[in-house]
Enzyme design. Sequence first.
Site, PDB file in Angstrom:
ATOM      1  N   ASP A  70      -8.638  -4.702  -6.341  1.00 42.93           N
ATOM      2  CA  ASP A  70      -8.164  -3.962  -5.167  1.00 42.93           C
ATOM      3  C   ASP A  70      -8.992  -2.693  -4.994  1.00 42.93           C
ATOM      4  OD1 ASP A  70      -6.714  -2.344  -3.330  1.00 42.93           O
ATOM      5  OD2 ASP A  70      -4.860  -3.347  -3.872  1.00 42.93           O
ATOM      6  N   HIS A 110      -6.997  -6.122  -1.079  1.00 43.75           N
ATOM      7  CA  HIS A 110      -5.909  -5.150  -1.039  1.00 43.75           C
ATOM      8  C   HIS A 110      -4.622  -5.882  -0.679  1.00 43.75           C
ATOM      9  CE1 HIS A 110      -4.043  -1.284  -0.666  1.00 43.75           C
ATOM     10  NE2 HIS A 110      -3.891  -1.344   0.644  1.00 43.75           N
ATOM     11  N   SER A 136       0.840  -1.192   0.000  1.00 44.99           N
ATOM     12  CA  SER A 136       0.000   0.000   0.000  1.00 44.99           C
ATOM     13  C   SER A 136       0.884   1.254   0.000  1.00 44.99           C
ATOM     14  CB  SER A 136      -0.973  -0.057   1.183  1.00 44.99           C
ATOM     15  OG  SER A 136      -2.011   0.883   1.027  1.00 44.99           O
TER      16      SER A 136
END
Length: 507
Positions: free
Chosen positions: A447, A477, A234
């Site tokens: 995602d 994710h 991320s």
Amino acid sequence: MSIRRCLTVLAVGGLLVTGCADTGTGTASPGSPSSPSSPGSPSSPASASASGRSPALASQRLDWKRCEGAGDEWRCATVKVPRDHAKPDGATLPVALIRKEATDRKRRIGSLLFNFGGPGASGVDTLPQLSGEYASLGRRYDLVGFDPRGVGRSSGVVCRDDAEQAAAEARIDTTPDTPAEEAAYLEDAADFGAGCARRSGAVIPYTTTSATARDMDLIRQVLGDEKLHYFGISYGTQLGGAYAHLFPGRVGRLVLDAVVDPTADTAGHARHQTVGFQRALDNYLRSTGQEPGAGSARIARLHAAPLAVGDRRLTEGLATTGIAVTLYAESGWPLLTQALAAAEGGDGGPLLRLADAYNDRDERGRYATRSHSQRAISCADSSERPTAAEAKALLPEFRRLSPVFGAFLAWDTAGWCAGWPVEGEARTPAASAQGAAPVLVVGTTGDPATPYEGAERMARELGEGVGILVTNKGEGHGAYGTSACVTRTVDAYLLDGKVPAYGTTCG
């Protein structure tokens, strides 16, 4: 990926692009803008030549001791880094580290540094919790986590106390509809920033991603590694891209999973996330036999009406957070089904508990400060300060893109850094890394937080032959540990140096 992992790692790393975001209302904001830093800006306190370094800091020896709350195999230490990399011999900041040494010492490759996202996630807390998922890597790498500057044990930013956080959560409408609500929303955001300045004013000017990337290079050197081996998730992909841009010659084996678009501005990030979360919600609705349009309209009507939960209320902002967190992993979808059914029956408790878990609010009403760190880093990373008028101009488009998340994300573009007391770095793409070793860029088609398109752009920005795109056809994710194919591909790269073909697809 288990929903526990979603809540303790990817949600720890943050909701939407930058992870757990706090608009200043005590409500996690699924749209906190975070722009790639500009590592060469002469006005930035973090700007310095990539090679500038204090000899004393470069040669420091770490005092590894047992870690409180971690297993016997973990050791903790603190490394000193320049507060201002433009003044390498000046004041320093502490950066907390945690390490588990490789079990196969004869075949040890080096250290593998992790960042789990946010910005604001504590690597010192998170890595031991998830080390089982990286057991194959831990045989030949020392697994190393760290709290970036301004996070947790590394001079963590603090902006509000629990009572202030709870009061704002109850009082502020995060999708304002009247001039009075708009004024209160922006005033609260500025008040949050003022609190950061009062409590953490000595730190917040220096919390940029480029500064942390330079810290990582010092950590690499102090650990004794010639190259940096790194796993970023991320926001950790933004940080990894910044490192590759600054130090292309020192890139070892880098993996970027669940990738932030390095070219997007504040509105662009919010737009990507609006599309990504609605896409994931549509996929969820189809899995339950519902038409996405009708299902989204029903949910929008449901969470627009606050529900009493004891002495609290499930507001639209909290409901949005509770819905969004279940979309981080397909294994969270049953929780969404249960929470929506309860809310339709007048019980907002399950959705509120999901939002609380994301917001780091415990049963006694105490909040962690992860979101404070996230805001400080995000606002230091960008000089953009969108106005209320600019946010309102986004509303028609964003509501069309998502009746559930659109208004929340559009308003968040203005509320996030409103009245922030520190001028941020001028945003420029910061991922080009010509001459670096190949970097694995892993994107998942479903995602919600960092949509797949960001991985495509990161791979292009890194440069031909550097960014190696790996596509995971699936939901959630982050792909490592969820997709067996992605896990095998990443392990082969990190452990054996096997670089997959560009465009390798799993699923």
